[in-house]
Design a protein around this motif. Structure first.
Motif, PDB file in Angstrom:
ATOM      1  N   PRO A   1       0.811  -1.231   0.000  1.00  0.00           N
ATOM      2  CA  PRO A   1       0.000   0.000   0.000  1.00  0.00           C
ATOM      3  C   PRO A   1       0.843   1.279   0.000  1.00  0.00           C
ATOM      4  CG  PRO A   1      -0.943  -1.588   1.520  1.00  0.00           C
ATOM      5  CD  PRO A   1       0.377  -2.139   1.088  1.00  0.00           C
ATOM      6  N   VAL A   2       1.940   1.285   0.770  1.00  0.00           N
ATOM      7  CA  VAL A   2       2.792   2.475   0.817  1.00  0.00           C
ATOM      8  C   VAL A   2       3.415   2.736  -0.552  1.00  0.00           C
ATOM      9  CG1 VAL A   2       4.943   3.393   1.754  1.00  0.00           C
ATOM     10  CG2 VAL A   2       3.264   2.370   3.288  1.00  0.00           C
ATOM     11  N   LEU A   3       3.934   1.674  -1.191  1.00  0.00           N
ATOM     12  CA  LEU A   3       4.544   1.839  -2.513  1.00  0.00           C
ATOM     13  C   LEU A   3       3.503   2.285  -3.543  1.00  0.00           C
ATOM     14  CD1 LEU A   3       6.951  -1.250  -2.652  1.00  0.00           C
ATOM     15  CD2 LEU A   3       7.555   1.159  -2.300  1.00  0.00           C
ATOM     16  N   THR A   4       2.320   1.688  -3.481  1.00  0.00           N
ATOM     17  CA  THR A   4       1.252   2.069  -4.418  1.00  0.00           C
ATOM     18  C   THR A   4       0.890   3.535  -4.247  1.00  0.00           C
ATOM     19  OG1 THR A   4       0.340  -0.180  -4.387  1.00  0.00           O
ATOM     20  CG2 THR A   4      -1.119   1.598  -5.136  1.00  0.00           C
ATOM     21  N   TYR A   5       0.668   3.945  -3.016  1.00  0.00           N
ATOM     22  CA  TYR A   5       0.328   5.343  -2.725  1.00  0.00           C
ATOM     23  C   TYR A   5       1.411   6.277  -3.263  1.00  0.00           C
ATOM     24  CZ  TYR A   5      -0.589   9.568   0.036  1.00  0.00           C
ATOM     25  OH  TYR A   5      -0.828  10.867   0.426  1.00  0.00           O
TER      26      TYR A   5
END
Length: 502
Positions: free
Chosen positions: A276-280
């Motif tokens: 999720p952090v990388l996607t965001y």
């Protein structure tokens, strides 16, 4: 009534040569599409927060530098819709320059309408994954399609439908992963994490869907630890054997949620923290290329401080409402309101008519289906009481891994995760901030209604049919203020049951 019950029974839905399930979902989807696209170009204006999101989307198309107090993903979607819509041979009737360029109202709304049409199908898919009952999935889809707030939000260039559908897709792919063999789960778990990160890139409160996953996974592990501890005590002769208690209540495990504790710490953190952090972060790249200042970290700080500085109360916005009022829908939001002398006049008119001189009211009210919301609130509070009792049993090592127990855990903790973070928020908040939580209260009501429908007692079957009928009738009754249809003053006030609704 007696003729209707067997037609909607689960066995008939499952084994009939007529594909009622597919027909039902198709009808719900097509009905959602029609209601969202009908008259979509009306009100040649920027409605409510279209004054921000449609303008920001146009800034991407014109390479105009700007700052946005939310992450950029929803504006990407609206900009793509505007670009495609501007090249289509239809939907060009109402054109204005309010976004900063000449665009039709249809062009900056159609992609929201299409996206919102799929939400009932995603809700149905989640319901089906929870207990594999097609009747439950159909009822859940009907309730999602009959909610007025989701209809209103889908008909304008706003961002909440994107936040909700991406968060729900994250939830769906988690359930899909849990239903798969261990070695085949990684793709679905990764997709789940990507959708959660994307939801947060609409608004930060998209993280509440991810918070729900953390809660149910953590509680499932805590219950497992407690059960093993009690089991060790049983083996020493301290307690009634767990195996005997389990045998007395054994059921077929119909929900993939019983596999939650098969997801260990490392893959959980990989898929629900790192991904999720990388996607965001990656989703910010197009915005940062066009708007290099402020940079990524400074932009996050500015978003935070911007919302911290927003005050609360009617002086900030007349439709501010606190979190505890949402479950009873005490303060909906008027997105558009104007009067006219007749239905033949152009609306909006500039300048508007003086107060009290119009005979026709055009009102777009962002409010849920009252019957659906109130019954859903009663349903989720009932499940919350049930959960307290089941968690008490869990502390004693007797939380049985049944469909009822795990669905109660899933629905209540996801509802709480999407509601309780707003308790500490001091800025002005609105009813639409409850949209994520309302999905899980609606799923709770659909579950109870489905169980009544399959009960051996005719009273419960009749009650289930009555609830579905009342919700659909209420949707039709309030439909004019969801679609902004012309109403007389008498018809308008007939639908405004409380002064706080106006």
């Amino acid at each position: 009534m007696s003729m209707l019950r067997p037609m909607i029974g689960f066995k008939k839905l499952s084994y009939s040569s007529i594909p009622w399930f597919s027909i039902g979902l198709t009808a719900i989807f097509l009905g959602s599409v029609v209601l969202r696209f009908w008259g979509l170009g009306r009100f040649n204006a920027l409605v409510f927060d279209e004054v921000y999101y449609a303008k920001f989307a146009n800034n991407y198309l014109t390479d105009t530098h700007f700052f946005n107090a939310h992450p950029p993903l929803s504006q990407y979607f609206i900009a793509i819709g505007m670009w495609i819509g501007s090249h289509l041979p239809f939907g060009q009737d109402n054109i204005n320059g309010l976004t900063g360029s000449l665009h039709s109202t249809w062009s900056y709304r159609w992609l929201n309408a299409l996206t919102g049409s799929f939400i009932p199908l995603v809700v149905a898919a989640i319901a089906y994954q929870l207990n594999r009952r097609r009747s439950y999935a159909l009822i859940a889809a009907i309730f999602a399609a009959a909610d007025g707030l989701f209809l209103v939000e889908s008909r304008y260039a706003l961002n909440n439908v994107y936040l909700v559908i991406l968060g729900l897709l994250g939830q769906l792919y988690l359930l899909v992963a849990l239903s798969q063999p261990k070695g085949e789960r990684w793709r679905s778990l990764a997709l789940s994490g990507i959708f959660f990160g994307s939801s947060a890139c609409i608004k930060w409160n998209g993280l509440w869907f991810l918070l729900g996953v953390y809660l149910i996974w953590g509680v499932a592990w805590a219950l497992r630890w407690r059960r093993l501890k009690v089991k060790n005590q049983e083996s020493r002769g301290w307690l009634v054997p767990w195996s005997a208690a389990k045998a007395q209540h054994s059921k077929l495990f119909q929900t993939p949620l019983v596999n939650l504790t098969e997801v260990k710490v490392f893959p959980f953190l990989l898929n629900f923290a790192l991904i999720p952090v990388l996607t965001y972060s990656f989703l910010w790249i197009p915005h940062l290329i066009m708007n290099p200042n402020p940079g990524f970290w400074e932009a996050q700080y500015k978003i935070l401080t911007f919302h911290e500085k927003i005050g609360d109360g009617p002086n900030v916005h007349p439709y501010c409402s606190r979190w505890y009022t949402w479950i009873l829908m005490l303060r909906p939001v008027a997105y558009f309101y104007q009067t006219a002398q007749s239905i033949n006049e152009q609306v909006p008119a500039y300048p508007p008519l003086p107060s009290g001189t119009g005979k026709i009211i055009y009102d777009v009210h962002a409010m849920g289906n009252p019957i659906l919301w109130w019954l859903s609130t009663a349903a989720i509070l009932l499940l919350l009481l049930l959960l307290v009792q089941r968690l008490w049993l869990g502390w004693r090592g007797k939380f049985l891994p049944t469909t009822v127990n795990y669905m109660t855990l899933y629905l209540t903790f996801n509802w709480l995760a999407n509601l309780l973070p707003w308790v500490k928020v001091g800025r002005c908040t609105f009813l639409y901030h409850y949209m994520g939580a309302s999905v899980f209260s609606g799923l709770s009501l659909a579950w109870i209604v489905d169980r009544w429908l399959h009960s051996d007692r005719s009273q419960r079957q009749n009650a289930a049919i009555a609830v579905i009928g009342l919700i659909l009738l209420a949707f039709v009754f309030w439909l004019p203020i969801y679609l902004g249809l012309p109403l007389s003053f008498e018809s308008y006030h007939l639908r405004m049951w409380f002064r706080s609704w106006i």
